[in-house]
Design a protein around this motif. Structure first.
Motif, mmCIF file in Angstrom:
data_model
loop_
_atom_site.group_PDB
_atom_site.id
_atom_site.type_symbol
_atom_site.label_atom_id
_atom_site.label_comp_id
_atom_site.label_asym_id
_atom_site.label_seq_id
_atom_site.Cartn_x
_atom_site.Cartn_y
_atom_site.Cartn_z
ATOM 1 N N ARG A 74 0.839 -1.209 0.000
ATOM 2 C CA ARG A 74 0.000 0.000 0.000
ATOM 3 C C ARG A 74 0.873 1.259 0.000
ATOM 4 N NH1 ARG A 74 -5.114 0.639 1.167
ATOM 5 N NH2 ARG A 74 -4.804 2.143 2.854
ATOM 6 N N TRP A 75 2.019 1.201 0.717
ATOM 7 C CA TRP A 75 2.960 2.319 0.629
ATOM 8 C C TRP A 75 3.437 2.495 -0.812
ATOM 9 C CZ3 TRP A 75 8.050 1.778 -1.091
ATOM 10 C CH2 TRP A 75 8.787 2.975 -1.135
ATOM 11 N N LYS B 289 1.087 4.220 -3.123
ATOM 12 C CA LYS B 289 1.027 5.682 -2.918
ATOM 13 C C LYS B 289 2.314 6.366 -3.377
ATOM 14 C CE LYS B 289 0.011 5.046 1.468
ATOM 15 N NZ LYS B 289 -0.242 5.336 2.904
ATOM 16 N N ASP C 71 3.711 6.781 4.818
ATOM 17 C CA ASP C 71 3.753 7.724 3.704
ATOM 18 C C ASP C 71 5.212 8.094 3.437
ATOM 19 O OD1 ASP C 71 0.912 7.974 3.289
ATOM 20 O OD2 ASP C 71 0.842 9.117 5.164
#
Length: 921
Positions: A159-160, A163, A650
C-alpha cells in the motif's frame, strides 16, 4: 523517435485519430506477407523505439524484416514491453528493490523520485492465500482472515508502494489470480498512449514476474515471464536484450471429441512440444482448428508455454478475440480500436489469411485428443486416463525406494481400491494405515488421493472445464456419491466471475456438497499453498511412509511443490479432480472400474456422471455474460475493508523496520560506487552443489513450507517467530535473510555428493587434510564466505526450469556462488543469473560432471574469461591427490548488453548507475 523507413501513419477510429508505425508501409520495402504474427509484433516494437542506434538502429529493423526462419538465433535486438504485470510473491521483492534503489540513488547523488516505473505496472495479490480451512461454508472468510493476519506487514508495504510510486497499481486480495485478472480485465490488446504529445496506438505487450504470463498470448498479446530483475529494468525504462528467436508453427485442425477437455488438449500439446524441443523459441498456433477453439481454450494452451519450454505460445487476433473482449465487458471503443488496428497492421487472422513461414512445424488433429493427466512430478509427462493405474504402479517403485521391506501382510489388506487384486510381488511392499476421520473408519494406502484441488489460472479461467466440474458434481450428487473422507477438497476460482457463473448455473451447491467449497481467490495448491493435511491423514502417511497423491487442475507438479507429504502429484482437468475425489485413489482405472456405488449399492462409472459437450456448451451460453465481468471489475483496485484498514507509511522513501522478518533493505547496493568492475577469472572455488537433471527453481528457491529445523526456520525462531507463524518462503521474499537461508533448501533436492539422498545439504571442505563436514548448504556457504572461498554449482540438463523466480538467482548470488555450470539452462533462469552477477556456463555436448569424473571434492579454476569477451572458458579441477582434470565450457553471456550488466555486478547496479549519471549530468 527516428523513422528511417517513413512508416508513421494515422488511424481514425470512432472520432479519434491515432498515430502508429505502419507495417504495410515497411512492407513496401520488405516482403512481410509470411512473417509470423509474433515477429510482426517484435518488428513494430523496433520501429516505434528506433533511436538512431543507441538502442534500436536501422539494422535491427532490417534484421527482423528479412528474418530467416531456419537461421540459428545470433542477432541481438532490444525489446521494450508496453507494461509490466506482477504477482505478490515476485512483486514484493520488486517493490523492495525499487525502495532500496531510491535509497541507493540518493547516496550516489540522485533523487529518490528518479526511481519510478515509467510504464504501467500492475500487481495482483493472488499468491498469499493458503488452504488452512476447507470443506465448510466459512472456509473463504476464515482463510481470508488468516491471510491478512499473516501478511499485513507485506500488504502495508505494498500500500505504501501504491502511494509512493507513479504508474504502479495494486489489485487487492480476494479478487482473482493474476493471469485471469489480466485476461479478463487488465489486458488492452491494443494500447493507446500519449508519446511526445502524440496519441500513439500500438500492440499491448507485457513482461510478467510469473512464468504463466504467457496466458495472455491466447488473446493475441505478446508477453512472457521474466525474473523480477528484468521486470524492474523494464519498469525503469531499460529495454530487454534478446536474440531474434526461431518461431515454431503449431497447426491445429478438427475439434475436440466428446468427453475431451481443453485441459486434455493442452497436456497433449505440452507433451508434443517438449518432445520437439522449443526452449528459447516462440510458438505460434494457426490452422482451421482455431475456428473451433474458444478463447478460454486458447488461453489454457498459452498459459502452459513454460511447461512446453517456449518463450511464448501465441494466437493471432481474430473474431474470437473480439467476442471475448465483448463478453468480458471491454468498452465498444476499445474493441473497435483493436479490430481497426489489427486489420490496418496485417495482424488480423481469418480463413483467408496466408500461413506464415516457420522455423519448424507440428500438427495436431484435435479429434485425436483423449482424456489425460500429467505426472507424477513433471507437467510434460502426459498419462492417458486409461493408463493412470499402470502409471502409478510403475512410479511406485522409485517413490518407495527409501521404505523398509515389509513382510507378513495378508492379501486382503492390499486389495487395490476399485476391486483389483495386487500382484504377488507387491504384497510385501504395500502397507495400509487405518485411520478414523470425519467419524468414519478409513484406510490409507499408496495412491490414496489426499488433495483434490480445483486451482490455478490454467483451468479456472475456462468456463467449459469449471462448469463441467459443476455438472459432474450435480450428476454425482443425484446418485448419492461422496468424496472420500481423507481427501482435502478445495475450490480456488481464478476470479469472482467464476463463482458468480457457478452460482447462476446452480452447480456451486453441488460442488459444495462434495466438499468443494470456495477457499480463496488465488493460486492456492498450485503454488504450494495447500495448507496442512488433517492430523489423522498426516499421521497415517507417516506411520507407513505412504506414497499418497494429489490431483490438481494446476500447471506445476514438481517434487515438493504441492505438499511436502505428498510424493505423487497429477495435473488434471477440474472434472477429473472431482472424479478422483470421489474415487479417493489414483490406483484405479476410471475407464473400466467403478468410481463408487449409488444409494442402492449399484456400481457407478465415470461415464455415467460425465456431462456431454452439448450440456456444457448450453450451460455456458445461459450463464456467462458481460454483466458478470462488469460488476466484478467495476472497482478492481479498491479492495475490501480489510485491505483499506491496513496501516501503511507515507513518504517517497520507505522507513525500514530493522526488526521485520518480512521486509528488509537488501544488501545488493551496499558500498556501491559509480566505478564499474571487470569480469575476472575464478580461482580456488569449491563445489556447493553437484546436481542432476531437471533441477527446478522450486528446488533452488522453494515457495512453500519452511521447515522448523531448517536454517530459515531456526532464523525465524531466533527472532521470536513461532512455527505456526512461519507462513511460506514465497510470502517472505521481501527479506533476504530468510530467502538466502532457503536457497537450495527444498526437501526433495538431491545433492549427488551424497548419492540419492534428499535434502539441502552439502560437504564443507575446510582446511587441507581435514575430514569434510556434512552441513546445510547455507551453513557451508557461510563458512566458505568466512574463508573467502568462491563457490560453483554443477548441474545436468534443464537447470532452472519452472517459475520465473528471481530469488533462485538472488539466493545463489548471496550464498557466494560465482558460476553455475550445467548441461543446459532454462531461458529465464539463465537470464536471472546474469542479472545477479552469477556466471552461467554450459558443458560441451556429451559432457557433464559424471562423464568428467567430478565428485565435488575438487577445487576449481575458471579461466580465460577475457573480461567477458570470450565465448568459452577453461575449467581446471584439482584433486587432493595432486591430479587434475581440464575441460572447456561455453560462457553464456549471450549479448553485449549482458556482458555490460555483468561488468556492473548485475542488471540493477547497471540501471542505478545510469540513473545516477543522468542526475550528475
Amino acid at each position: 523517435m527516428a523513422d528511417s523507413f517513413a512508416t508513421r501513419a494515422r488511424l481514425d477510429v470512432n472520432g479519434k485519430s491515432y498515430t502508429y508505425v505502419s507495417l504495410p508501409k515497411l512492407g513496401e520495402r520488405f516482403d512481410l506477407a509470411k512473417l509470423p504474427y509474433s515477429m510482426k509484433i517484435l518488428l513494430e516494437n523496433l520501429l516505434r523505439h528506433e533511436d538512431g542506434g543507441i538502442t534500436v538502429g536501422k539494422e535491427h529493423i532490417e534484421a527482423v524484416a528479412s528474418w530467416n526462419p531456419k537461421a540459428e538465433p545470433d542477432t541481438e535486438i532490444a525489446f521494450m514491453p508496453a507494461r509490466v504485470l506482477l504477482q505478490d510473491f515476485t512483486g514484493v521483492p520488486c517493490v523492495v528493490d525499487l525502495a532500496a534503489m531510491r535509497d541507493a540513488v540518493a547516496k550516489l547523488g540522485g533523487k529518490p523520485s528518479q526511481i519510478n516505473p515509467l510504464i504501467p505496472s500492475e500487481l495482483v495479490i493472488d499468491h498469499s492465500v493458503q488452504v488452512d480451512v476447507f470443506g465448510r461454508p466459512d472456509a473463504l472468510d476464515l482463510n481470508g482472515k488468516i491471510e491478512f493476519q499473516r501478511n499485513k506487514e507485506r500488504y502495508g508495504f505494498l500500500r505504501w508502494g501504491q502511494k509512493a510510486f507513479e504508474n504502479f497499481k495494486v489489485v487487492p486480495p480476494n479478487t482473482g489470480i493474476v493471469h485471469q485478472v489480466n485476461l479478463e480485465n487488465l489486458a488492452r490488446v491494443v494500447m493507446a498512449r500519449e508519446v511526445d504529445g502524440v496519441l500513439m496506438a500500438f500492440p499491448d505487450t507485457v513482461f510478467g514476474t510469473d512464468s504463466h504470463t504467457t496466458m495472455i498470448n491466447g488473446i493475441g498479446v505478446l508477453g512472457w515471464g521474466v525474473g523480477g530483475i528484468e521486470a524492474e529494468a523494464a519498469m525503469l525504462g531499460q529495454p530487454s536484450s534478446m536474440l531474434i528467436p526461431q518461431v515454431v508453427g503449431f497447426k491445429l485442425t478438427g475439434k475436440l471429441p466428446e468427453g475431451a477437455t481443453g485441459t486434455d488438449l493442452v497436456l497433449t500439446v505440452t507433451q508434443m512440444l517438449r518432445k520437439l524441443g522449443v526452449v528459447g523459441k516462440f510458438v505460434e498456433f494457426y490452422g482451421d482448428g482455431l475456428q473451433h477453439l474458444p478463447l478460454a481454450d486458447r488461453a489454457t494452451i498459452s498459459n502452459m508455454a513454460p511447461e512446453y519450454g517456449a518463450t511464448c505460445g501465441i494466437f493471432p487476433i481474430d473474431a474470437e478475440s473480439l467476442t471475448y473482449l465483448r463478453l468480458s465487458g471491454r468498452s465498444e471503443d476499445q474493441i473497435a480500436l483493436v479490430e481497426a488496428y489489427a486489420k490496418a497492421q496485417g495482424l488480423w487472422h481469418d480463413a483467408q489469411s496466408p500461413h506464415a513461414d516457420y522455423s519448424a512445424t507440428l500438427e495436431l488433429d484435435m479429434a485425436d485428443v483423449r482424456p489425460s493427466l500429467a505426472g507424477p512430478k513433471r507437467p510434460q509427462d502426459r498419462v492417458l486416463l486409461e493408463d493412470m493405474h499402470a502409471n502409478f504402479r510403475e512410479n511406485l517403485g522409485p517413490l518407495t525406494a527409501h521404505r523398509k521391506p515389509r513382510t507378513g501382510c495378508a492379501i486382503e489388506d492390499f486389495k487395490e481400491e476399485g476391486g483389483a487384486q495386487p500382484q504377488a510381488d507387491h504384497l510385501a511392499a504395500e502397507p495400509v494405515s487405518k485411520i478414523r476421520i470425519q467419524d468414519q473408519d478409513a484406510e490409507l494406502r499408496d495412491g490414496s488421493v489426499v488433495i483434490a484441488a480445483i486451482t490455478s489460472c490454467t483451468n479456472t479461467s475456462n468456463p467449459a472445464v469449471m462448469l463441467g466440474a459443476g455438472l459432474l458434481a450435480r450428476n454425482a450428487n443425484k446418485l448419492g456419491l461422496k468424496a472420500k473422507p481423507w481427501v482435502k477438497t478445495s475450490l480456488g476460482p481464478g476470479s469472482l466471475v467464476v463463482t458468480d457463473y457457478l452460482k447462476k448455473a446452480g452447480v456451486l451447491d453441488d460442488l459444495e456438497a462434495l466438499g468443494f467449497y470456495v477457499v480463496g481467490y488465488g493460486c492456492t495448491t498450485c503454488i504450494g499453498n495447500s495448507g496442512p493435511l488433517p492430523d489423522e491423514v498426516s499421521k497415517g502417511i507417516a506411520e507407513n511412509e505412504l506414497v499418497v497423491a494429489s490431483v490438481l487442475s494446476g500447471n506445476r507438479n514438481f517434487e515438493g511443490r504441492v505438499h511436502p507429504e505428498v510424493k505423487a502429484n497429477y495435473l488434471a482437468s477440474p472434472p477429473l479432480v472431482v472424479a478422483y475425489a470421489l474415487a479417493g485413489t489414483v490406483n484405479i482405472d476410471l475407464t473400466t472400474q467403478p468410481i463408487g456405488q449409488d444409494q442402492n449399492g449399484k456400481d457407478v462409472f465415470l461415464r455415467d456422471i460425465w456431462p456431454s459437450n452439448k450440456e456444457i456448451g448450453d450451460t455456458i451460453a445461459a450463464t456467462v455474460g458481460p454483466e458478470l465481468f462488469a460488476q466484478n471489475y467495476a472497482d478492481v483496485f479498491k479492495g475490501d475493508s480489510r485491505w483499506n484498514d491496513i496501516a501503511s507509511p507515507d513518504g517517497e522513501s520507505y522507513q525500514w523496520d530493522a526488526s521485520s522478518t518480512y521486509i528488509k533493505n537488501p544488501p545488493y547496493f551496499d558500498g556501491m560506487t559509480m566505478s564499474v568492475g571487470n569480469i575476472d577469472d575464478i580461482h580456488g572455488a569449491r563445489v556447493l552443489g553437484l546436481f542432476g537433471d531437471s533441477i527446478t527453481t522450486d528446488h533452488i528457491s522453494p515457495a512453500g513450507n519452511i521447515k522448523k529445523d531448517s536454517p530459515a526456520g531456526r532464523f525465524l525462531q531466533e527472532r521470536g517467530v513461532q512455527p505456526a507463524d512461519f507462513n511460506s518462503y514465497g510470502s517472505r521474499r521481501g527479506n533476504d535473510d530468510v530467502m538466502v537461508r532457503g536457497t537450495f533448501a527444498n526437501i526433495r533436492i538431491k545433492n549427488l555428493m551424497f548419492g540419492g539422498e534428499e535434502g539441502g545439504n552439502t560437504l564443507y571442505y575446510g582446511k587441507a587434510g581435514a575430514t569434510p563436514e556434512k552441513l546445510s548448504i547455507y551453513d557451508a556457504a557461510m563458512k566458505y564466505k568466512a574463508d573467502a572461498v568462491p563457490l560453483v554449482v554443477f548441474a545436468g540438463k534443464e537447470y532452472g526450469t519452472g517459475s520465473s523466480r528471481d530469488w533462485a538467482a538472488k539466493g545463489t548470488n548471496l550464498l557466494g556462488v560465482k558460476a553455475v555450470v550445467a548441461e543446459s539452462f532454462e531461458r529465464i533462469h539463465r537470464s536471472n543469473l546474469v542479472g545477479m552477477g552469477v556466471l552461467p556456463c554450459q558443458f560441451r555436448n556429451g559432457e557433464n560432471a559424471q562423464t568428467l569424473g567430478l565428485d565435488g571434492s575438487e577445487t576449481f579454476d575458471i579461466t580465460g574469461l577475457n573480461d567477458g569477451a570470450s565465448k568459452t572458458a577453461t575449467v581446471t579441477a584439482s584433486r587432493a591427490d595432486g591430479s587434475s582434470k581440464t575441460f572447456e565450457v561455453k560462457v553464456l553471456l549471450l549479448t553485449p548488453k549482458e556482458v555490460e550488466y555483468f561488468r556492473h555486478g548485475g542488471l540493477l547496479q547497471y540501471v542505478l548507475r545510469q540513473l545516477a549519471a543522468k542526475k550528475a549530468a
